[in-house]
Design a protein around this motif. Structure first.
Motif, PDB file in Angstrom:
ATOM      1  N   GLY A  19     -12.912  -9.698  14.693  1.00 34.03           N
ATOM      2  CA  GLY A  19     -13.509  -9.651  16.137  1.00 34.03           C
ATOM      3  C   GLY A  19     -14.754  -8.547  16.221  1.00 34.03           C
ATOM      4  O   GLY A  19     -14.897  -7.733  15.158  1.00 34.03           O
ATOM      5  N   SER A  20     -15.412  -8.360  17.208  1.00 33.34           N
ATOM      6  CA  SER A  20     -16.620  -7.568  17.359  1.00 33.34           C
ATOM      7  C   SER A  20     -16.399  -7.212  18.895  1.00 33.34           C
ATOM      8  O   SER A  20     -15.744  -7.756  19.499  1.00 33.34           O
ATOM      9  CB  SER A  20     -17.890  -8.338  17.295  1.00 33.34           C
ATOM     10  OG  SER A  20     -18.107  -9.566  18.231  1.00 33.34           O
ATOM     11  N   VAL A  21     -17.108  -5.973  19.154  1.00 40.88           N
ATOM     12  CA  VAL A  21     -17.158  -5.406  20.394  1.00 40.88           C
ATOM     13  C   VAL A  21     -18.845  -5.458  20.833  1.00 40.88           C
ATOM     14  O   VAL A  21     -19.515  -5.180  19.958  1.00 40.88           O
ATOM     15  CB  VAL A  21     -16.388  -4.151  20.294  1.00 40.88           C
ATOM     16  CG1 VAL A  21     -14.961  -4.336  20.057  1.00 40.88           C
ATOM     17  CG2 VAL A  21     -17.112  -2.972  19.426  1.00 40.88           C
ATOM     18  N   SER A  22     -18.898  -5.034  22.130  1.00 41.66           N
ATOM     19  CA  SER A  22     -20.042  -4.809  22.691  1.00 41.66           C
ATOM     20  C   SER A  22     -19.914  -3.570  23.887  1.00 41.66           C
ATOM     21  O   SER A  22     -18.769  -3.598  24.504  1.00 41.66           O
ATOM     22  CB  SER A  22     -20.784  -6.079  23.209  1.00 41.66           C
ATOM     23  OG  SER A  22     -20.890  -6.979  22.242  1.00 41.66           O
ATOM     24  N   VAL A  23     -20.869  -2.996  24.057  1.00 39.89           N
ATOM     25  CA  VAL A  23     -20.928  -2.019  25.190  1.00 39.89           C
ATOM     26  C   VAL A  23     -21.241  -2.843  26.579  1.00 39.89           C
ATOM     27  O   VAL A  23     -22.473  -3.457  26.569  1.00 39.89           O
ATOM     28  CB  VAL A  23     -21.987  -0.817  25.146  1.00 39.89           C
ATOM     29  CG1 VAL A  23     -21.916   0.003  26.395  1.00 39.89           C
ATOM     30  CG2 VAL A  23     -21.663  -0.033  23.776  1.00 39.89           C
ATOM     31  N   PRO A  24     -20.363  -2.844  27.354  1.00 38.64           N
ATOM     32  CA  PRO A  24     -20.464  -3.773  28.485  1.00 38.64           C
ATOM     33  C   PRO A  24     -21.614  -3.395  29.527  1.00 38.64           C
ATOM     34  O   PRO A  24     -21.869  -2.216  29.682  1.00 38.64           O
ATOM     35  CB  PRO A  24     -19.144  -4.064  29.348  1.00 38.64           C
ATOM     36  CG  PRO A  24     -18.804  -2.562  28.931  1.00 38.64           C
ATOM     37  CD  PRO A  24     -18.884  -2.335  27.470  1.00 38.64           C
ATOM     38  N   ILE A  32     -27.321  -1.940  17.934  1.00 35.90           N
ATOM     39  CA  ILE A  32     -26.412  -1.229  17.685  1.00 35.90           C
ATOM     40  C   ILE A  32     -25.129  -1.106  18.662  1.00 35.90           C
ATOM     41  O   ILE A  32     -24.184  -0.462  18.398  1.00 35.90           O
ATOM     42  CB  ILE A  32     -26.827   0.414  17.397  1.00 35.90           C
ATOM     43  CG1 ILE A  32     -27.573   0.976  18.581  1.00 35.90           C
ATOM     44  CG2 ILE A  32     -27.834   0.245  16.326  1.00 35.90           C
ATOM     45  CD1 ILE A  32     -27.779   2.507  18.407  1.00 35.90           C
ATOM     46  N   THR A  33     -25.405  -1.972  19.878  1.00 41.25           N
ATOM     47  CA  THR A  33     -24.520  -1.582  20.818  1.00 41.25           C
ATOM     48  C   THR A  33     -23.921  -3.285  21.294  1.00 41.25           C
ATOM     49  O   THR A  33     -22.780  -3.293  21.968  1.00 41.25           O
ATOM     50  CB  THR A  33     -25.003  -1.257  22.143  1.00 41.25           C
ATOM     51  OG1 THR A  33     -25.862  -1.818  22.740  1.00 41.25           O
ATOM     52  CG2 THR A  33     -25.185   0.398  21.803  1.00 41.25           C
ATOM     53  N   GLN A  34     -24.168  -4.416  20.871  1.00 43.69           N
ATOM     54  CA  GLN A  34     -23.850  -5.449  21.206  1.00 43.69           C
ATOM     55  C   GLN A  34     -23.381  -6.319  19.845  1.00 43.69           C
ATOM     56  O   GLN A  34     -23.938  -6.325  18.863  1.00 43.69           O
ATOM     57  CB  GLN A  34     -25.009  -6.379  21.660  1.00 43.69           C
ATOM     58  CG  GLN A  34     -25.591  -5.655  23.015  1.00 43.69           C
ATOM     59  CD  GLN A  34     -24.727  -5.407  23.931  1.00 43.69           C
ATOM     60  OE1 GLN A  34     -23.973  -6.304  24.564  1.00 43.69           O
ATOM     61  NE2 GLN A  34     -24.583  -4.449  24.634  1.00 43.69           N
ATOM     62  N   ASN A  35     -22.483  -6.919  20.136  1.00 45.89           N
ATOM     63  CA  ASN A  35     -21.548  -7.836  18.970  1.00 45.89           C
ATOM     64  C   ASN A  35     -21.553  -6.951  17.466  1.00 45.89           C
ATOM     65  O   ASN A  35     -22.003  -7.555  16.564  1.00 45.89           O
ATOM     66  CB  ASN A  35     -22.654  -9.029  18.669  1.00 45.89           C
ATOM     67  CG  ASN A  35     -22.389 -10.004  19.936  1.00 45.89           C
ATOM     68  OD1 ASN A  35     -21.474  -9.925  20.571  1.00 45.89           O
ATOM     69  ND2 ASN A  35     -23.811 -10.477  20.392  1.00 45.89           N
ATOM     70  N   VAL A  36     -21.067  -5.784  17.458  1.00 39.91           N
ATOM     71  CA  VAL A  36     -20.812  -5.098  16.436  1.00 39.91           C
ATOM     72  C   VAL A  36     -19.535  -5.338  15.904  1.00 39.91           C
ATOM     73  O   VAL A  36     -18.314  -5.241  16.825  1.00 39.91           O
ATOM     74  CB  VAL A  36     -20.940  -3.602  16.736  1.00 39.91           C
ATOM     75  CG1 VAL A  36     -20.930  -2.786  15.585  1.00 39.91           C
ATOM     76  CG2 VAL A  36     -22.395  -3.371  17.176  1.00 39.91           C
ATOM     77  N   SER A  37     -19.105  -5.605  14.649  1.00 39.21           N
ATOM     78  CA  SER A  37     -18.132  -5.900  14.245  1.00 39.21           C
ATOM     79  C   SER A  37     -17.065  -4.641  14.161  1.00 39.21           C
ATOM     80  O   SER A  37     -17.614  -3.449  13.873  1.00 39.21           O
ATOM     81  CB  SER A  37     -18.204  -6.496  12.804  1.00 39.21           C
ATOM     82  OG  SER A  37     -16.901  -6.562  11.980  1.00 39.21           O
ATOM     83  N   LEU A  47     -31.363  -4.669  28.483  1.00 37.86           N
ATOM     84  CA  LEU A  47     -32.004  -4.319  27.153  1.00 37.86           C
ATOM     85  C   LEU A  47     -32.790  -5.303  26.747  1.00 37.86           C
ATOM     86  O   LEU A  47     -33.844  -5.045  26.271  1.00 37.86           O
ATOM     87  CB  LEU A  47     -31.167  -3.647  26.201  1.00 37.86           C
ATOM     88  CG  LEU A  47     -30.401  -2.214  26.571  1.00 37.86           C
ATOM     89  CD1 LEU A  47     -29.447  -2.043  25.552  1.00 37.86           C
ATOM     90  CD2 LEU A  47     -31.251  -1.235  26.593  1.00 37.86           C
ATOM     91  N   GLN A  48     -32.218  -6.693  26.859  1.00 39.95           N
ATOM     92  CA  GLN A  48     -32.905  -7.663  26.394  1.00 39.95           C
ATOM     93  C   GLN A  48     -34.315  -7.918  27.233  1.00 39.95           C
ATOM     94  O   GLN A  48     -35.294  -8.310  26.387  1.00 39.95           O
ATOM     95  CB  GLN A  48     -31.931  -8.948  26.465  1.00 39.95           C
ATOM     96  CG  GLN A  48     -32.476 -10.458  25.892  1.00 39.95           C
ATOM     97  CD  GLN A  48     -31.619 -11.554  25.978  1.00 39.95           C
ATOM     98  OE1 GLN A  48     -30.748 -11.391  26.622  1.00 39.95           O
ATOM     99  NE2 GLN A  48     -31.715 -12.194  25.091  1.00 39.95           N
ATOM    100  N   SER A  49     -34.252  -7.798  28.632  1.00 38.51           N
ATOM    101  CA  SER A  49     -35.411  -7.790  29.225  1.00 38.51           C
ATOM    102  C   SER A  49     -36.381  -7.192  28.821  1.00 38.51           C
ATOM    103  O   SER A  49     -37.815  -7.229  28.937  1.00 38.51           O
ATOM    104  CB  SER A  49     -34.906  -7.611  30.788  1.00 38.51           C
ATOM    105  OG  SER A  49     -33.839  -8.690  31.282  1.00 38.51           O
TER     106      SER A  49
END
Length: 423
Positions: free
Chosen positions: A177-182, A209-214, A188-190
């Protein structure tokens, strides 16, 4: 009389040169300066991918196996054992990681199996070099050959006949699994898509470095400060490092040199095996023959670039991972933009050599290279595909050649040792 004595008196000795020491403040300023240069290159060339979240995330993933191999090399060489066999231990880790994940149906079982597979290669290296005194280079090369041959045989024996498997690959491995900072990903994408100077680049790096990190990536990141603490902040680490600096002196103080060398090489193999397991479980989700692609050797180069220190090798691994990610995403366009960044870095290095180090010759050489790289950037619009695929390996050669003047390996690294020897 006073005037004569002043004239004949010897000139005062020049103050000793201050040795450069990297602090976290200097490192932070360096990262900020690099980000500004990359933002300038992005604005000038329009290559938005050089600081995008996709590139940063890919660079982080590609840096993990290189960094784990480099960390393995650090443990071994700090104890005085050169480990050229990192590539073979990584190969064992790729196969064992896939096998463990498939047999137990759990990817974390594959992680443990990969570490054990690499540690078995490390144990063989330790027996041959520490106990029997075989040349470290010869032993490492033999392990590289043995790792490749053993995994080819085991693949034909185990994976042939499995659904999705074959002689050169395994079935699909259960994912980790991976984790992201909610709560920050969309914002950030905008900002990243607005393509603002520096701000969008910072947003792209943060999102990468904060989204979908294994979870495996997080484990690898934790192992860097843990290794630093164990090797530099504990009595165990002091004894281990003394075996790589002055083993005879360590023995005279009651240190069991053989024991610490064995532990270090076993840890080296386990860490390299973890790097191999990352490739099969996380990076591709499947074992394939030859998927290490020389990353064990690049990890060794990252360790040397980092001057046998955990923080330095982590930076080297990120550098190699970034160049690899860049050539995989936009190829010639992104690598062409990187030429401008390299030119600015060389120019900044020339100024530093001239102003701070008072080394006019080194500053001149760096300045000439900066002008040459900028000239290539100016007269071209893209970089040939053949060159982009060679970018990670070229980066390895350039980094080692530029950093070689300020490196210091452990004093007894690679030297034979026998208990009771005089020197």
């Amino acid at each position: 009389m006073t005037a004569v004595s002043e004239i004949t008196a010897a000139p005062p000795a020049a103050p000793p040169a201050r040795r450069f020491r990297l602090s976290w403040q200097v490192a932070l300023l360096g990262v900020l300066g690099l980000l500004i240069m990359m933002s300038v290159a992005r604005v000038v060339t329009g290559a938005n991918d050089i600081t995008s979240a996709g590139t940063v995330g890919a660079a982080l993933g590609l840096a993990v196996p290189i960094g784990l191999a480099a960390l393995g090399g650090l443990w071994s060489e700090r104890a005085g054992v050169v480990n050229i066999g990192l590539e073979g231990m990584m190969i064992l880790g790729t196969w064992c990681g896939a096998w463990g994940g498939l047999v137990f149906g759990n990817p974390w079982a594959g992680v443990i199996a990969g570490a054990i597979g690499g540690a078995l290669g490390g144990l063989l290296h330790a027996v041959v070099t520490v106990t029997f005194g075989v040349d470290h280079i010869i032993s490492g090369v033999a392990i590289n050959i043995l790792g490749l041959g053993a995994t080819q045989y085991l693949s034909k024996l185990v994976f042939t006949g499995m659904q999705g498997g074959g002689e050169t690959q395994s079935p699909r491995i259960p994912p980790i699994g991976s984790v992201s900072v909610p709560g920050i990903g969309d914002g950030l994408q905008s900002v990243e898509r607005a393509h603002l100077f520096l701000v969008s680049d910072l947003a792209g790096v943060l999102r990468g470095i904060t989204q979908n990190v294994s979870l495996f990536t997080l484990l690898a990141l934790v192992l860097v400060p843990v290794s630093f603490y164990v090797l530099w902040r504990t009595p165990f680490g002091l004894r281990l490092r003394s075996c790589g600096e002055r083993p005879v002196a360590a023995e005279s103080l009651g240190v069991n040199v053989y024991y610490y060398k064995y532990v270090a090489v076993l840890m080296s193999g386990a860490l390299a095996g973890l790097g191999g397991a990352f490739l099969s479980i996380v990076a591709s989700g499947i074992y394939r023959e030859g998927q290490t692609g020389g990353r064990g050797f690049i990890g060794l180069a990252a360790m040397i670039f980092g001057n046998w220190r955990p923080g330095g090798l982590a930076g080297g691994a990120l550098l190699f991972g970034y160049t690899d990610a860049l050539q995989l995403r936009q190829g010639g366009t992104s690598v062409h933009a990187l030429l401008l960044v390299v030119a600015m870095l060389l120019a900044a290095f020339a100024v530093y050599q001239l102003v701070k180090q008072r080394r006019g010759r080194a500053a001149l050489i760096s300045g000439v290279f900066a002008v040459a790289v900028f000239a290539v950037f100016s007269v071209t619009d893209t970089v040939a595909e053949q060159f982009t695929s060679f970018t990670p390996h070229l980066t390895t050669l350039l980094v080692l050649s530029l950093a070689s003047q300020s490196l210091r390996m452990p004093a007894a690294d690679g030297l034979p040792y026998r208990k009771g020897q005089a020197k």
